[in-house]
Design a protein around this motif. Structure first.
Motif, PDB file in Angstrom:
ATOM      1  N   ILE A  87     -52.962 -41.577  -2.398  1.00 47.05           N
ATOM      2  CA  ILE A  87     -53.448 -41.824  -3.757  1.00 47.05           C
ATOM      3  C   ILE A  87     -54.969 -41.861  -3.785  1.00 47.05           C
ATOM      4  N   TRP A  88     -55.567 -42.605  -2.856  1.00 47.90           N
ATOM      5  CA  TRP A  88     -57.023 -42.749  -2.850  1.00 47.90           C
ATOM      6  C   TRP A  88     -57.715 -41.397  -2.666  1.00 47.90           C
ATOM      7  N   TYR A  89     -57.271 -40.661  -1.653  1.00 48.83           N
ATOM      8  CA  TYR A  89     -57.896 -39.363  -1.400  1.00 48.83           C
ATOM      9  C   TYR A  89     -57.688 -38.416  -2.576  1.00 48.83           C
ATOM     10  N   SER A  90     -56.498 -38.414  -3.143  1.00 40.89           N
ATOM     11  CA  SER A  90     -56.163 -37.476  -4.215  1.00 40.89           C
ATOM     12  C   SER A  90     -56.956 -37.757  -5.485  1.00 40.89           C
ATOM     13  N   VAL A  91     -57.157 -39.026  -5.802  1.00 39.03           N
ATOM     14  CA  VAL A  91     -57.954 -39.367  -6.994  1.00 39.03           C
ATOM     15  C   VAL A  91     -59.375 -38.834  -6.843  1.00 39.03           C
ATOM     16  N   GLY A  92     -59.988 -39.122  -5.686  1.00 38.71           N
ATOM     17  CA  GLY A  92     -61.342 -38.643  -5.466  1.00 38.71           C
ATOM     18  C   GLY A  92     -61.421 -37.132  -5.449  1.00 38.71           C
ATOM     19  N   ARG A  93     -60.479 -36.502  -4.768  1.00 41.97           N
ATOM     20  CA  ARG A  93     -60.498 -35.039  -4.658  1.00 41.97           C
ATOM     21  C   ARG A  93     -60.303 -34.380  -6.019  1.00 41.97           C
ATOM     22  N   PHE A  94     -59.468 -34.967  -6.866  1.00 44.81           N
ATOM     23  CA  PHE A  94     -59.225 -34.384  -8.184  1.00 44.81           C
ATOM     24  C   PHE A  94     -60.526 -34.259  -8.973  1.00 44.81           C
ATOM     25  N   PHE A  95     -61.291 -35.336  -9.022  1.00 43.99           N
ATOM     26  CA  PHE A  95     -62.513 -35.328  -9.827  1.00 43.99           C
ATOM     27  C   PHE A  95     -63.626 -34.517  -9.159  1.00 43.99           C
ATOM     28  N   ILE A  96     -63.755 -34.631  -7.831  1.00 44.54           N
ATOM     29  CA  ILE A  96     -64.808 -33.897  -7.134  1.00 44.54           C
ATOM     30  C   ILE A  96     -64.528 -32.397  -7.151  1.00 44.54           C
ATOM     31  N   GLU A  97     -63.257 -32.031  -7.042  1.00 49.07           N
ATOM     32  CA  GLU A  97     -62.891 -30.613  -7.060  1.00 49.07           C
ATOM     33  C   GLU A  97     -63.325 -29.958  -8.360  1.00 49.07           C
ATOM     34  N   GLY A  98     -63.272 -30.722  -9.443  1.00 49.62           N
ATOM     35  CA  GLY A  98     -63.680 -30.184 -10.745  1.00 49.62           C
ATOM     36  C   GLY A  98     -65.143 -29.821 -10.811  1.00 49.62           C
ATOM     37  N   MET A  99     -65.934 -30.295  -9.864  1.00 44.65           N
ATOM     38  CA  MET A  99     -67.373 -30.010  -9.825  1.00 44.65           C
ATOM     39  C   MET A  99     -67.706 -28.824  -8.927  1.00 44.65           C
ATOM     40  N   ARG A 100     -66.766 -28.428  -8.063  1.00 44.15           N
ATOM     41  CA  ARG A 100     -67.064 -27.412  -7.052  1.00 44.15           C
ATOM     42  C   ARG A 100     -67.049 -26.000  -7.625  1.00 44.15           C
ATOM     43  N   THR A 101     -67.727 -25.107  -6.923  1.00 41.18           N
ATOM     44  CA  THR A 101     -67.839 -23.718  -7.373  1.00 41.18           C
ATOM     45  C   THR A 101     -67.032 -22.759  -6.500  1.00 41.18           C
ATOM     46  N   ASP A 102     -66.331 -23.295  -5.490  1.00 41.04           N
ATOM     47  CA  ASP A 102     -65.634 -22.420  -4.541  1.00 41.04           C
ATOM     48  C   ASP A 102     -64.136 -22.723  -4.493  1.00 41.04           C
ATOM     49  N   SER A 103     -63.587 -23.226  -5.595  1.00 40.26           N
ATOM     50  CA  SER A 103     -62.200 -23.669  -5.605  1.00 40.26           C
ATOM     51  C   SER A 103     -61.218 -22.507  -5.450  1.00 40.26           C
ATOM     52  N   LEU A 104     -60.060 -22.828  -4.860  1.00 44.58           N
ATOM     53  CA  LEU A 104     -58.920 -21.926  -4.913  1.00 44.58           C
ATOM     54  C   LEU A 104     -58.213 -22.165  -6.239  1.00 44.58           C
ATOM     55  N   TYR A 105     -57.706 -21.090  -6.846  1.00 40.20           N
ATOM     56  CA  TYR A 105     -57.085 -21.216  -8.163  1.00 40.20           C
ATOM     57  C   TYR A 105     -55.615 -20.831  -8.097  1.00 40.20           C
ATOM     58  N   LEU A 106     -54.810 -21.592  -8.826  1.00 44.02           N
ATOM     59  CA  LEU A 106     -53.376 -21.351  -8.866  1.00 44.02           C
ATOM     60  C   LEU A 106     -53.054 -20.274  -9.885  1.00 44.02           C
ATOM     61  N   ILE A 107     -53.374 -20.582 -11.141  1.00 45.75           N
ATOM     62  CA  ILE A 107     -53.191 -19.627 -12.239  1.00 45.75           C
ATOM     63  C   ILE A 107     -54.372 -19.788 -13.192  1.00 45.75           C
ATOM     64  N   GLY A 108     -55.053 -18.704 -13.484  1.00 44.92           N
ATOM     65  CA  GLY A 108     -56.174 -18.788 -14.409  1.00 44.92           C
ATOM     66  C   GLY A 108     -57.231 -19.760 -13.913  1.00 44.92           C
ATOM     67  N   ASP A 109     -57.560 -20.747 -14.759  1.00 48.11           N
ATOM     68  CA  ASP A 109     -58.572 -21.741 -14.407  1.00 48.11           C
ATOM     69  C   ASP A 109     -57.972 -23.000 -13.788  1.00 48.11           C
ATOM     70  N   LEU A 110     -56.703 -22.948 -13.431  1.00 38.53           N
ATOM     71  CA  LEU A 110     -56.020 -24.110 -12.851  1.00 38.53           C
ATOM     72  C   LEU A 110     -56.337 -24.183 -11.358  1.00 38.53           C
ATOM     73  N   ARG A 111     -57.101 -25.205 -10.984  1.00 35.62           N
ATOM     74  CA  ARG A 111     -57.538 -25.339  -9.595  1.00 35.62           C
ATOM     75  C   ARG A 111     -56.395 -25.873  -8.723  1.00 35.62           C
ATOM     76  N   THR A 112     -56.145 -25.184  -7.617  1.00 30.96           N
ATOM     77  CA  THR A 112     -55.040 -25.553  -6.742  1.00 30.96           C
ATOM     78  C   THR A 112     -55.172 -26.980  -6.222  1.00 30.96           C
ATOM     79  N   ALA A 113     -56.357 -27.355  -5.754  1.00 26.58           N
ATOM     80  CA  ALA A 113     -56.552 -28.678  -5.176  1.00 26.58           C
ATOM     81  C   ALA A 113     -56.313 -29.789  -6.197  1.00 26.58           C
ATOM     82  N   GLN A 114     -56.637 -29.534  -7.450  1.00 30.92           N
ATOM     83  CA  GLN A 114     -56.399 -30.541  -8.483  1.00 30.92           C
ATOM     84  C   GLN A 114     -54.913 -30.703  -8.759  1.00 30.92           C
ATOM     85  N   VAL A 115     -54.192 -29.591  -8.772  1.00 26.10           N
ATOM     86  CA  VAL A 115     -52.743 -29.656  -8.980  1.00 26.10           C
ATOM     87  C   VAL A 115     -52.081 -30.396  -7.817  1.00 26.10           C
TER      88      VAL A 115
END
Length: 269
Positions: free
Chosen positions: A212-240
């Motif tokens: 839970i702790w890691y996922s909460v932080g990663r969700f918000f920080i991932e939204g700031m990154r420019t090198d994300s992997l994407y699932l569909i469209g603008d949906l970031r894989t790491a956030q999902v």
């Protein structure tokens, strides 16, 4: 303004072999995490070689898992360039893939040894965050995994030392040091998880709180990154994946508190 030269990502060379800071830092993170976990493993009654035996399997499989995960979500590229799938030295690993592979390895390893998966993962959970916190500095050395563009003034207002600010100066622009945000978040998590040992939670809950702790932080920080992997469209894989991790971990805490009897706590033998 005194601009410094970017840090060389090559730590040293051995003939034709170049050893990168990224690998050195990842190795240091693994060693530090092992030392911290090993002391607690012995205190909790495990054989001194138990963790070593587990890591012999978990570390290489984690690297393979990290690569497979990355390739899957970059399949448009790798399907056209299959010869590059194994070229891990050119970059392209994902921490979620490493974690999934590690968890599966630990599950089957504990089953084979007749030990508790939850007991083992509770012990190593803080060390996982240690490894992740240290490992993010490998991204710093490579000037990768950063966020969007910011001003130098913004970075100075964060009270960062000049050597970090200058390393965030890439191709004429300054960027969010998201590697640092995640590293700090993880180190805070280490302190919290180690402190929770004294609370003596139910077995398995320190590990689930790690997720839970890691996922909460990663969700918000991932939204700031420019090198994300994407699932569909603008949906970031790491956030999902982070959201799924939070939901699954919370559900397991509730489910296990309702159904698991007798109750076994962290400090129980």
């Amino acid at each position: 303004m005194n601009l410094l030269q970017a840090i060389d990502p090559i730590a040293f060379s051995l003939g034709p072999l170049e050893v990168r800071w990224y690998g050195v830092i990842i190795a240091f993170g693994i060693i530090l995490a092992f030392i911290v976990a090993q002391r607690e493993m012995v205190k909790r009654g495990f054989h001194p070689e138990y963790l070593t035996d587990l890591l012999i399997w978990a570390v290489p499989l984690a690297i393979v898992g990290a690569r497979i995960y990355y390739v899957i979500f970059k399949w448009d590229f790798y399907s056209q360039n299959p010869e590059k799938i194994i070229q891990i030295w050119n970059g392209g690993i994902a921490i979620h893939g490493a974690l999934i592979a590690s968890f599966l390895t630990a599950y089957f390893f504990t089953k084979k040894r007749g030990t508790s998966f939850w007991k083992v993962t509770d012990v190593v959970a803080p060390s996982l965050l240690i490894g992740q916190a240290v490992g993010r500095w490998g991204n710093f050395m490579n000037q990768e995994a950063h966020g969007g563009e910011v001003t130098r003034t913004f970075l100075e207002n964060l009270m960062l030392p000049n050597w970090i600010i200058e390393q965030m100066y890439i191709d004429g622009k300054y960027y969010h040091p998201t590697f640092l945000y995640e590293s700090v978040w993880n180190f805070i998590g280490v302190i919290i998880l180690i402190s929770l040992r004294k609370v003596n939670l139910r077995r398995g809950e320190i590990f689930l709180l790690y997720i839970i702790w890691y996922s909460v932080g990663r969700f918000f920080i991932e939204g700031m990154r420019t090198d994300s992997l994407y699932l569909i469209g603008d949906l970031r894989t790491a956030q999902v994946v982070s959201l799924l991790g939070i939901i699954i971990a919370l559900s397991l805490i509730v489910y296990r508190r309702i159904t698991v009897k007798p109750v076994v706590h962290y400090l129980d033998k």
